[in-house]
Design an enzyme around this catalytic site. Structure first.
Site, PDB file in Angstrom:
ATOM      1  N   PHE B 174       0.907  -1.315   0.009  1.00  0.00           N
ATOM      2  CA  PHE B 174       0.051   0.012   0.006  1.00  0.00           C
ATOM      3  C   PHE B 174       0.785   1.192   0.048  1.00  0.00           C
ATOM      4  O   PHE B 174       1.680   1.582   0.696  1.00  0.00           O
ATOM      5  CB  PHE B 174      -0.878   0.104   1.077  1.00  0.00           C
ATOM      6  CG  PHE B 174      -1.839   1.200   1.305  1.00  0.00           C
ATOM      7  CD1 PHE B 174      -3.076   1.260   0.678  1.00  0.00           C
ATOM      8  CD2 PHE B 174      -1.461   2.644   1.761  1.00  0.00           C
ATOM      9  CE1 PHE B 174      -4.014   2.017   0.650  1.00  0.00           C
ATOM     10  CE2 PHE B 174      -2.143   3.539   1.515  1.00  0.00           C
ATOM     11  CZ  PHE B 174      -3.506   3.390   1.029  1.00  0.00           C
ATOM     12  N   ASP B 283       9.094   3.118   1.772  1.00  0.00           N
ATOM     13  CA  ASP B 283       7.855   3.997   2.076  1.00  0.00           C
ATOM     14  C   ASP B 283       7.648   3.720   3.768  1.00  0.00           C
ATOM     15  O   ASP B 283       7.306   2.751   4.049  1.00  0.00           O
ATOM     16  CB  ASP B 283       6.571   3.434   1.176  1.00  0.00           C
ATOM     17  CG  ASP B 283       5.359   4.218   1.717  1.00  0.00           C
ATOM     18  OD1 ASP B 283       5.140   4.738   2.775  1.00  0.00           O
ATOM     19  OD2 ASP B 283       4.346   4.004   0.975  1.00  0.00           O
ATOM     20  N   LYS B 314       1.816  10.586   8.414  1.00  0.00           N
ATOM     21  CA  LYS B 314       1.203  10.070   9.560  1.00  0.00           C
ATOM     22  C   LYS B 314       1.935  10.600  10.872  1.00  0.00           C
ATOM     23  O   LYS B 314       1.681  11.591  11.297  1.00  0.00           O
ATOM     24  CB  LYS B 314       1.459   8.637   9.721  1.00  0.00           C
ATOM     25  CG  LYS B 314       0.117   7.848   8.520  1.00  0.00           C
ATOM     26  CD  LYS B 314       0.062   6.370   8.766  1.00  0.00           C
ATOM     27  CE  LYS B 314      -0.889   5.753   7.707  1.00  0.00           C
ATOM     28  NZ  LYS B 314      -2.221   5.626   8.167  1.00  0.00           N
ATOM     29  N   THR B 338       1.263  24.446  -4.370  1.00  0.00           N
ATOM     30  CA  THR B 338       1.043  25.694  -3.796  1.00  0.00           C
ATOM     31  C   THR B 338       1.814  25.573  -2.250  1.00  0.00           C
ATOM     32  O   THR B 338       2.265  26.558  -1.864  1.00  0.00           O
ATOM     33  CB  THR B 338      -0.206  26.061  -3.717  1.00  0.00           C
ATOM     34  OG1 THR B 338      -0.913  25.889  -5.013  1.00  0.00           O
ATOM     35  CG2 THR B 338      -0.512  27.278  -2.936  1.00  0.00           C
TER      36      THR B 338
END
Lengths: 456, 456
Positions: B174, B283, B314, B338
């Site tokens: 994931f 990751d 997280k 941005t």
């Protein structure tokens, strides 16, 4: 007036330090946010600027607005800012009320469903997913269950579980920089180069000549030409099995150069979406939240019905999208992530919306925009060798310089005059003040621009 | 103990209200965040839970930590929370110092460059882009300028401007839900179905048998089998012109079922990345920030050199990634958006890191994790008909139930016992307490789980 060169020596020193740990090629100024106030931004060299760019159009109420600062006098809000929930699974007790008194309060007519996200790219990525799901449900004739083959193939990125759908976007468009968004972004090569992408249909966006009233024939021809291209691309891609599930468009192409299209163009595009069975997504990330004088720029277009999906971020402080009910997924975890936005931003948005209503800020955007527009039209008649193509709605105004070098010179010299503006496209200057920008600020801008144009 | 059914009547009422405006199929509880404290979460029905899931592993210090609340006693911080800059262009005067005393303070060894983002998906999407740019620069033999053909073709999503690169990911992985991330995510069909995707290589992730010490032969064979598949896929995709630019992997596959691989597997994978010229991205969105007893889970693997990129979000409160210097883009605006994150999250992270160090929380994660692990091993020996495959590092612990129904029953009954846990994969229960989870909380969990297993 700036008191140093811009960027000044302190900014340059700090830039060197930051560059040791981060690629910093886009850094322009280091800012003293504690002492910036209202429409005025103070940099670390002590230069004070009237800010008509406002953090790439993302500040609704300028700097240090007292009503926003006051939010954190309330211990309830402090706890909201500190405890960030996984909103999609464990929302706070008053979450629905907060959505109703913020995002829903200003929802585009007819779009009563919503989804919160953290930024503009995630808003578009997830809106795209909602479009695919809607389209697939149509193709299934309403059947809600998935086949075993679909469930298995999707796990390894294959059809039929992962269909070969495409989205139609426009040349000059900017919809973000994550992979799905970037496949629909076509504003600048530096955003896209070296990144793998997708063979999706890309249509021309109308290129108007200004002033509009002097070029109606050319501009109507542009509308026709581009719409014919849209229709032709949809048929070609559909026929090849790369079904066009949706059309993605900005009401004003912003990063791409403040390119406008007529209300008629958007009306006819919506009609075309309906006849071809594709969804229409209007990306209001930059245009939404009031600067055009309406909460949503597409409200200027008198569409026959609401667009299917409208995405937002920037001045709305939270990202997300509004949609028609049929664009809701049919079960949980399909549009989802850990945070699904941030309640602290929604708390701020509640306050922003109160202030917009109390202080009549949409009306003020129209008024201040009028001053800008008329002032710029006077200047483009006085300095046709320097600027042209003044265009805009509300304070969402832009004009062109003859070329990139001249545009950059104008922006640079405006800084020395104490005005902080931004560029877009190849040769445009875009104005993106916050909603507290008043007519007298507009007068200051026009006056300083005249000073600059006199020096070119 | 819960005082109502879970979900209770108030949650059910609120869920109906929220469902009017939003798809809410994943909503589990409405929470009273004001009165949740430390390791304990209070729901709107008055049920108090020991929280070992903590907002999908995203709370570093539990609820309403006094040191985080105190941050907003400081007017300087209030202004930082209210004025969100466009960090990539207008950082605040003390931005570099704040990065140094937060993210850089805990950077993985050898990764001294960083980039901030707002969420996990954006962190991975942008890390993927950094990999493509690095690979393309290698292919150009160091040439920094782009050709005219590259610049033009990328604007319409075509090669050579948009190369046909791929990333290799693992079954069960994931990495997020935006389009690039989702092409590397293979944990659950509901995340992927109906969304167009990409033909990218997907290798098996080792499937170990537990307890590890009793299955060394099987598990080593798994390592070999999967690594051979990785190598073979890279060659096949490269040969077909769909060059594998990078390998993306979690140190522990979390959503996919808390699947572990050995340090040897990761060492050999890194070696394979080097020999095939691909980048290695680890990751750490769910594993990073301390729960495994080290700040970064990959530090348990004794890699020969740092991974090329490490992404986080997280528990780190801000998203982003660390990378080697050669993974910095060679100019501005290539990795950009941005906001580029949010200083308010970095201010909170500064404080979190202070507390982690002051209160020795990494050590506590190891100690509390020991209690969990030993307690669960005792229970899996006592109840082999109900649970098995206890595994984990620190408090990042999981076990399997015999099937999905039994797993869901365990989680449901734990709630009635006042324990809030989460599932992952098909049949796993995952523990994701925050870093203030103490050994006595671990004892409570084990005791309540035993009560539940006795009722099955």
């Amino acid at each position: 007036m700036a008191t140093t060169t811009v960027p000044g020596p302190v900014t340059q020193q700090k830039l060197e330090e930051l560059s040791e740990i981060q690629e910093s090629g886009a850094v322009s100024l280091f800012v003293n946010y504690e002492q910036s106030l209202g429409n005025y931004m103070l940099d670390v060299d002590g230069n004070r600027f009237l800010d008509v760019y406002t953090q790439i159009s993302s500040l609704p109420l300028g700097y240090n607005h007292p009503d926003l600062l006051a939010l954190l006098d309330d211990p309830v809000n402090i706890k909201l800012f500190i405890n960030r929930p996984a909103l999609g699974t464990f929302p706070g007790h008053d979450w629905t009320d907060r959505l109703r008194s913020s995002l829903l309060q200003v929802a585009p007519t007819g779009l009563n469903n919503l989804c919160t996200m953290s930024c503009g790219s995630c808003s578009n990525e997830n809106a795209y997913k909602a479009i695919y799901m809607w389209y697939r449900t149509k193709e299934r004739g309403g059947r809600l269950e998935f086949t075993e083959e679909e469930l298995q193939t999707c796990m390894v990125n294959q059809t039929p579980g992962c269909p070969t759908y495409t989205l139609l976007s426009f040349k000059g468009a900017f919809h973000g920089r994550t992979m799905g968004c970037l496949a629909t972004t076509h504003s600048k090569a530096i955003h896209k180069i070296d990144i793998p992408s997708l063979d999706w249909p890309i249509a021309d966006f109308p290129k108007y000549m200004y002033p509009l009233e002097e070029h109606t024939t050319h501009n109507e021809h542009e509308d026709n030409r581009c719409l014919e291209q849209v229709e032709s691309l949809i048929h070609t891609y559909n026929k090849a099995g790369n079904t066009v599930a949706g059309i993605v468009i900005e009401p004003i192409q912003s990063e791409g150069g403040d390119n406008h299209a007529s209300p008629q163009f958007f009306q006819r595009l919506q009609q075309l979406a309906k006849t071809t069975g594709t969804a229409l997504l209007i990306d209001e990330v930059q245009t939404g939240g009031g600067p055009t004088g309406k909460m949503w720029c597409h409200e200027h277009f008198n569409l026959q019905e609401p667009p299917d999906i409208v995405t937002f971020s920037k001045k709305m402080l939270t990202g997300g999208y509004y949609c028609k009910k049929e664009f809701r997924p049919n079960q949980g975890y399909r549009i989802y992530n850990t945070w699904m936005g941030d309640p602290s931003k929604v708390v701020m948005l509640q306050e922003v919306i109160k202030v917009i209503e109390r202080d009549n800020l949409l009306h003020m955007a129209t008024q201040s925009g009028d001053v800008l527009f008329k002032g710029l039209r006077t200047l483009d008649q006085k300095f046709p060798q320097h600027i042209n193509s003044v265009r805009g709605r509300g304070t969402f105004v832009a004009f062109d310089a003859g070329n990139t070098a001249k545009r950059d010179a104008i922006i640079g010299r405006l800084k020395l005059q104490g005005i902080h503006a931004g560029g877009c496209g190849d040769k445009s200057v875009r104005l993106r003040p916050s909603l507290i920008f008043q007519p007298h600020h507009a007068h200051i801008f026009v006056e300083k621009l005249e000073t600059v144009l006199n020096t070119l």
